[in-house]
Design a protein around this motif. Structure first.
Motif, short mmCIF file in Angstrom:
data_model
loop_
_atom_site.label_atom_id
_atom_site.label_comp_id
_atom_site.label_asym_id
_atom_site.label_seq_id
_atom_site.Cartn_x
_atom_site.Cartn_y
_atom_site.Cartn_z
N SER A 192 -13.49 9.29 29.78
CA SER A 192 -12.97 9.33 31.15
C SER A 192 -12.98 10.68 31.60
O SER A 192 -12.25 11.64 31.03
CB SER A 192 -11.58 8.55 31.12
N ARG A 193 -13.45 10.89 32.69
CA ARG A 193 -13.43 12.13 33.07
C ARG A 193 -12.12 12.88 33.66
O ARG A 193 -11.55 13.98 33.24
CB ARG A 193 -14.33 12.69 34.62
N GLU A 194 -11.23 11.98 33.90
CA GLU A 194 -9.83 12.13 34.41
C GLU A 194 -9.04 12.55 33.12
O GLU A 194 -8.15 13.54 33.32
CB GLU A 194 -9.24 11.08 35.30
N ASN A 195 -9.21 12.05 32.01
CA ASN A 195 -8.36 12.18 30.80
C ASN A 195 -8.83 13.36 29.95
O ASN A 195 -8.34 13.49 28.75
CB ASN A 195 -8.12 10.78 30.10
N ARG A 199 -11.42 18.77 31.39
CA ARG A 199 -11.87 18.53 32.68
C ARG A 199 -11.83 19.67 33.39
O ARG A 199 -12.73 20.13 34.20
CB ARG A 199 -11.19 17.40 33.17
#
Length: 639
Positions: A192-195, A199
């Motif tokens: 997941s990019r958000e997690n 990032r």
């Protein structure tokens, strides 16, 4: 007076109109001077700072994911790897036609033409293209994945009519053996990019494949125990797991985010390391084949060090369905399956052990002073308070006169219960604790701990204290005690090796892409059975008779030419209205100087002697046959 003022004005420097012009000029001059001062401050004194800001706004850092490490069996059979593929991509900066709408239309027309040429459906829509241009205009758009050589040739031929189209190499995670060891290997998913922890380090973030479960998840990064405490996890000083360290490239973009030029050659990622399991692929294949059509588990250990040579669980699933992406329908079918194929019964399943616990109880009896030759007459049952507990022989009138060895051989309940009541919970619990009952084994994957029998546990669960009936049930492996198949195999190995209870291992080595060993498992003894060598030998004699005596409960496991030691078990589970049997067989055998310990569990079987013992005989007869020549060369972890 008026005549006096007029001469004064005429005598002054300026006339009134000229004064107004002068004041206005002075106002503009002041504004110009103020602007010039501001420009001086911005361009001269703060110029470096602003140039840095402009540069940072036009330079983008693109993350380059590392290649994921592979997973091999002990005999170097590839269980999880990466397959090179061809992907067709669009470069948005080269397909611009002025207005956004014209550029989007151009890309859609190109995708439609290529889709028709290769016989695939066009995956692009106006919405998906605009979303990409809004969020990641500096990255190429991957339009078609996993092109075959024929599709690649046709796509390139069609792409000549357009600009900004190319073929880029890519990789897909593959599981060449499909269902083999699926619960152990696990699967992957895009991170997941958000997690993602890094990032914020990249403007354009291309994610890694990370482990979803199994070894794929547990060895994304090496466990803390495998890392030098002086090293920073994730740094080159700390050995990498399957997950490597990303590289990056710097590019300059225009005000719309399109790439103008690359500023540096890309910094190559550090690829992940490879894991070599303790699993013998041939043993795993045989074990899984024996469980087809059944719900159960099969564990095979090296009794000398706790290495797991096979760990089969059925029902299972096909890892081939998890790549390149896991289809929602398939995963939902696994979740909704009442037979729970996603559960690793070998490690996570917790079951009542039944009579496979009797060898440990027998050790406690011997520790308490019971003589191996002391006898008891079995008439098919025994009374405990107001209850009667039957023996498997109750229909035939009982086993008659039995001693400790024959009680193990025939799995006699009255003998174990009568002496267990005299021995008491405390002495039995001491042996069970030393055997690892109620304690997680420390294997690398998620596991159950089982239930350790105690007065405190019963009060916590049932709000009442321990009594004689509980001790009677415990003496035959029933009541408030549960184990996992892995725990059963481990205490069986301890019975075989002289009393050492090992921490089981599933990963033998971690090696880097060049074949250098960065981590190697070290055998770790967790405990020793609370007994003496003489008592162990007595119990082993009983287990030998279980298999090799004409009246042994596990005689269907006998193999000509092999000294197989075993113990059957059949535990009643479920409500009185729906009683079912969890059936077991534990055993050990020595072949060519190596001692193997096994535990077999079948849910809702007929009995341990009928459902499980024959599987042990078939397994070892097949496993000890000369291995067939491999159809292909074994994989090389350094390739």
């Amino acid at each position: 007076m008026k005549q006096e003022k007029a001469p004064l004005l005429l005598a002054g420097i300026l006339a009134p109109g000229q004064l107004r012009v002068l004041l206005l000029g002075l106002f503009f001059l002041a504004g110009f001077l103020l602007l010039a001062g501001k420009l001086y401050l911005v361009q001269i004194q703060s110029g470096d700072e602003h140039r840095k800001k402009i540069s940072s706004q036009s330079i983008r850092r693109i993350r380059i994911p590392a290649r994921r490490g592979k997973i091999f069996s002990a005999d170097l059979r590839l269980l999880a790897g990466n397959r090179a593929e061809n992907n067709l991509v669009f470069y948005p900066e080269e397909m611009r036609l002025g207005r956004r709408s014209k550029s989007v239309r151009y890309m859609l027309d190109a995708a439609e033409a290529i889709a028709a040429a290769i016989g695939r459906k066009n995956p692009l829509t106006e919405e998906t293209v605009n979303r990409h241009l809004n969020t990641r205009p500096g990255l190429p758009i991957t339009v078609f994945k996993q092109l075959s050589p024929r599709e690649t040739a046709r796509a390139l031929e069609c792409a000549r009519a357009f600009r900004g189209i190319d073929i880029e190499p890519g990789e897909t995670r593959i599981y060449p053996c499909g269902r083999l060891a699926a619960h152990l290997i696990g699967s992957t998913r895009p991170e997941s990019r958000e997690n993602a922890a890094d990032r914020r380090d990249f403007f354009y973030y291309v994610p890694d494949l990370v482990g979803r479960d199994g070894i794929e998840r547990e060895f994304d990064r090496l466990p803390d125990s495998a890392i030098d405490p002086r090293a920073v996890p994730g740094s080159p000083a700390a050995p990498l797991g399957l997950l490597g360290l990303p590289g990056y490239s710097l590019v300059q973009v225009d005000h719309l985010g399109y790439i103008r030029q690359s500023l540096i050659e890309k910094i190559e990622p550090l690829h992940g390391n490879n894991a070599i399991l303790t699993i013998d692929s041939r043993a795993q294949e045989i074990a899984e084949s024996l469980l087809v059509g059944k719900r159960g588990a099969f564990i095979l250990l090296d009794a000398a060090n706790g290495d797991i040579l096979a760990a089969a669980s059925n029902p299972a699933y096909d890892l081939g369905e998890f790549t390149p992406i896991l289809r929602r329908e398939y995963y939902q079918s696994l979740l909704n399956n009442p037979e729970r194929p996603l559960i690793n019964r070998a490690f996570q399943g917790v079951y009542t052990p039944g009579s496979i616990l009797k060898p440990l109880v027998a050790l406690a009896l011997l520790n308490a002073g019971v003589k191996p030759e002391s006898t008891l007459f079995c008439d098919g049952g025994i009374s405990v308070g107001n209850a009667t507990i039957r023996c498997a022989s109750w229909r035939s009138g009982g086993h008659g006169e039995v001693n400790l060895i024959s009680a193990l051989e025939k799995s006699c309940n009255p003998y174990m219960i009568a002496h267990g009541l005299k021995t008491g919970l405390g002495r039995i619990a001491t042996v069970l604790a030393s055997a690892g009952i109620g304690r997680k084994t420390g294997v690398e994957l998620p596991e159950g701990s089982g239930t350790f029998p105690s007065d405190a546990a019963k009060r916590r669960l049932y709000r009442t204290g321990w009594n004689a009936y509980d001790t009677a049930l415990l003496s035959i492996g029933q009541g408030m005690v549960t184990v996992t198949p892995l725990q059963a195999a481990l205490f069986t190995a301890a019975l075989a090796n002289g009393g050492d209870v090992w921490q089981p291992h599933l990963v033998r080595q971690v090696v880097d892409p060049y074949g250098n060993v960065v981590r190697e498992r070290k055998p770790l003894r967790r405990s020793r059975l609370a007994t003496t060598p003489e008592h162990l030998e007595t119990v082993r004699q009983g287990m030998y008779n279980v298999v090799n005596s004409p009246h042994g409960s596990g005689r269907e496991a006998a193999l000509p030419g092999f000294d197989l030691y075993g113990k059957t078990g059949s535990a009643e589970v479920g409500p009185r209205s729906d009683r079912r049997l969890t059936t077991w067989f534990i055993c050990f055998v020595t072949r060519n100087g190596k001692t193997y310990a096994a535990a077999i569990m079948i849910e809702e079987g007929r009995s341990g002697g009928k459902s499980c013992a024959p599987l042990a005989a078939e397994f070892f007869s097949r496993y000890f046959q000369p291995a067939p020549e491999p159809p292909e060369k074994k994989a090389n972890p350094a390739e």
